[in-house]
Write a protein that holds these residues in place. Structure first.
Motif, PDB file in Angstrom:
ATOM      1  N   UNK A 185       0.831  -1.204   0.000  1.00 12.08           N
ATOM      2  CA  UNK A 185       0.000   0.000   0.000  1.00 12.08           C
ATOM      3  C   UNK A 185       0.871   1.262   0.000  1.00 12.08           C
ATOM      4  N   UNK A 186       1.939   1.214   0.800  1.00  7.77           N
ATOM      5  CA  UNK A 186       2.826   2.380   0.881  1.00  7.77           C
ATOM      6  C   UNK A 186       3.529   2.630  -0.463  1.00  7.77           C
ATOM      7  N   UNK A 187       3.944   1.555  -1.126  1.00  2.00           N
ATOM      8  CA  UNK A 187       4.587   1.708  -2.437  1.00  2.00           C
ATOM      9  C   UNK A 187       3.609   2.290  -3.457  1.00  2.00           C
ATOM     10  N   UNK A 188       2.334   1.905  -3.355  1.00  7.33           N
ATOM     11  CA  UNK A 188       1.310   2.465  -4.255  1.00  7.33           C
ATOM     12  C   UNK A 188       1.185   3.972  -4.016  1.00  7.33           C
ATOM     13  N   UNK A 189       1.120   4.342  -2.746  1.00  8.43           N
ATOM     14  CA  UNK A 189       0.920   5.757  -2.393  1.00  8.43           C
ATOM     15  C   UNK A 189       2.146   6.590  -2.788  1.00  8.43           C
ATOM     16  N   UNK A 190       3.335   6.083  -2.455  1.00  6.05           N
ATOM     17  CA  UNK A 190       4.558   6.857  -2.743  1.00  6.05           C
ATOM     18  C   UNK A 190       4.730   7.033  -4.261  1.00  6.05           C
ATOM     19  N   UNK A 191       4.541   5.936  -5.033  1.00  9.32           N
ATOM     20  CA  UNK A 191       4.697   6.054  -6.487  1.00  9.32           C
ATOM     21  C   UNK A 191       3.618   6.971  -7.063  1.00  9.32           C
ATOM     22  N   UNK A 192       2.403   6.914  -6.494  1.00  2.59           N
ATOM     23  CA  UNK A 192       1.317   7.777  -6.964  1.00  2.59           C
ATOM     24  C   UNK A 192       1.643   9.238  -6.739  1.00  2.59           C
ATOM     25  N   UNK A 193       2.130   9.566  -5.535  1.00  5.04           N
ATOM     26  CA  UNK A 193       2.479  10.973  -5.266  1.00  5.04           C
ATOM     27  C   UNK A 193       3.654  11.418  -6.133  1.00  5.04           C
ATOM     28  N   UNK A 194       4.586  10.486  -6.345  1.00  6.94           N
ATOM     29  CA  UNK A 194       5.737  10.832  -7.199  1.00  6.94           C
ATOM     30  C   UNK A 194       5.241  11.198  -8.598  1.00  6.94           C
ATOM     31  N   UNK A 195       4.328  10.381  -9.170  1.00  8.87           N
ATOM     32  CA  UNK A 195       3.818  10.662 -10.524  1.00  8.87           C
ATOM     33  C   UNK A 195       3.017  11.963 -10.546  1.00  8.87           C
ATOM     34  N   UNK A 196       2.269  12.192  -9.483  1.00 10.20           N
ATOM     35  CA  UNK A 196       1.446  13.405  -9.384  1.00 10.20           C
ATOM     36  C   UNK A 196       2.349  14.642  -9.439  1.00 10.20           C
ATOM     37  N   UNK A 197       3.426  14.604  -8.639  1.00  8.86           N
ATOM     38  CA  UNK A 197       4.354  15.742  -8.596  1.00  8.86           C
ATOM     39  C   UNK A 197       5.073  15.891  -9.930  1.00  8.86           C
ATOM     40  N   UNK A 198       5.414  14.759 -10.538  1.00  9.67           N
ATOM     41  CA  UNK A 198       6.126  14.774 -11.821  1.00  9.67           C
ATOM     42  C   UNK A 198       5.238  15.406 -12.905  1.00  9.67           C
ATOM     43  N   UNK A 199       3.961  15.026 -12.924  1.00 16.23           N
ATOM     44  CA  UNK A 199       3.038  15.588 -13.924  1.00 16.23           C
ATOM     45  C   UNK A 199       2.890  17.086 -13.696  1.00 16.23           C
ATOM     46  N   UNK A 200       2.823  17.455 -12.401  1.00 15.12           N
ATOM     47  CA  UNK A 200       2.686  18.872 -12.055  1.00 15.12           C
ATOM     48  C   UNK A 200       3.923  19.641 -12.518  1.00 15.12           C
ATOM     49  N   UNK A 201       5.119  19.077 -12.324  1.00 14.30           N
ATOM     50  CA  UNK A 201       6.325  19.829 -12.682  1.00 14.30           C
ATOM     51  C   UNK A 201       6.564  19.812 -14.195  1.00 14.30           C
ATOM     52  N   UNK A 202       6.112  18.763 -14.909  1.00 11.33           N
ATOM     53  CA  UNK A 202       6.360  18.748 -16.364  1.00 11.33           C
ATOM     54  C   UNK A 202       5.299  19.545 -17.112  1.00 11.33           C
ATOM     55  N   UNK A 203       4.036  19.327 -16.745  1.00 13.47           N
ATOM     56  CA  UNK A 203       2.983  20.031 -17.497  1.00 13.47           C
ATOM     57  C   UNK A 203       2.817  21.462 -16.967  1.00 13.47           C
TER      58      UNK A 203
END
Ligand code: HEM
Length: 171
Positions: free
Chosen positions: A61-79
């Protein structure tokens, strides 16, 4: 596609599927069956706990959450900030909030009570029939009831998270 993003996405989807699948199965099938089979069901629970059920699941569950937040931040910083205000970001955000609450309830209520139950169940074979055994059985009722009451909420929140993840890209 950025290979790191791809790896994060892979981790996210695989561990997320595992997390939701196990919780929905446990809430709808496993826990009611354990309850219906009495002491034999308790033995199944104990075997699951000894196999690390309550360690593997929070890690996934923690790996799901951490990877999800990582992708969220990545999308925010790229787009850029435009993405943060988009409907997609809001829908992913709603799912993320549901998943984080589900994690908190799962970890602090279900896991904590399952570990209490494990200690009591392990003491059962060495407790002679009579008042001591009856007292032990009585002590088990509380953690069991708390787990049973919270499990459907955790499953419901994870179903919400899954729905939002499934539609987030297309809204
Ligand atoms: C129960 C927990 C979760 C499950 C089952 C789950 C599942 C998924 C799935 C299957 C996708 C792929 C959707 C698609 O390709 O259209 C996805 C994407 C995504 N998830 Fe989750 N997720 C969960 C929790 C979270 C959390 C806590 C966050 C934190 C912000 C998050 C953020 C994201 C983001 C940003 C994407 C989009 C990635 C991209 O555009 O490639 N998810 N999720």
């Amino acid at each position: 596609m950025d290979p790191v993003f791809l790896v994060m996405r892979l981790l996210h989807v695989c561990f997320g599927v595992f997390w939701v699948g196990v919780i929905v199965f446990a809430a709808t099938m496993l826990m009611p069956s354990v309850r219906d089979t009495g002491p034999d069901g308790g033995k199944v629970m104990l075997a699951l706990l000894r196999r690390g059920y309550m360690t593997i699941l929070p890690v996934a569950a923690l790996l799901t959450i951490v990877s999800g937040f990582w992708m969220y931040m990545k999308l925010m910083s790229t787009i850029g900030p435009v993405w943060a205000g988009s409907m997609s970001a809001r829908v992913y955000g709603l799912g993320a909030a549901a998943a984080v609450v589900a994690y908190g309830l799962g970890f602090f209520i279900i896991r904590a009570n399952a570990l209490k139950l494990r200690v009591l169940m392990e003491a059962l074979p060495n407790t002679p029939e009579g008042p001591a055994r009856a007292a032990l059985m009585e002590q088990m009722a509380g953690p069991r009831a708390r787990m049973a009451a919270i499990s459907p909420w955790v499953a419901g929140l994870l179903i919400i998270a899954t729905i939002t993840m499934a539609i987030g890209r297309y809204v």
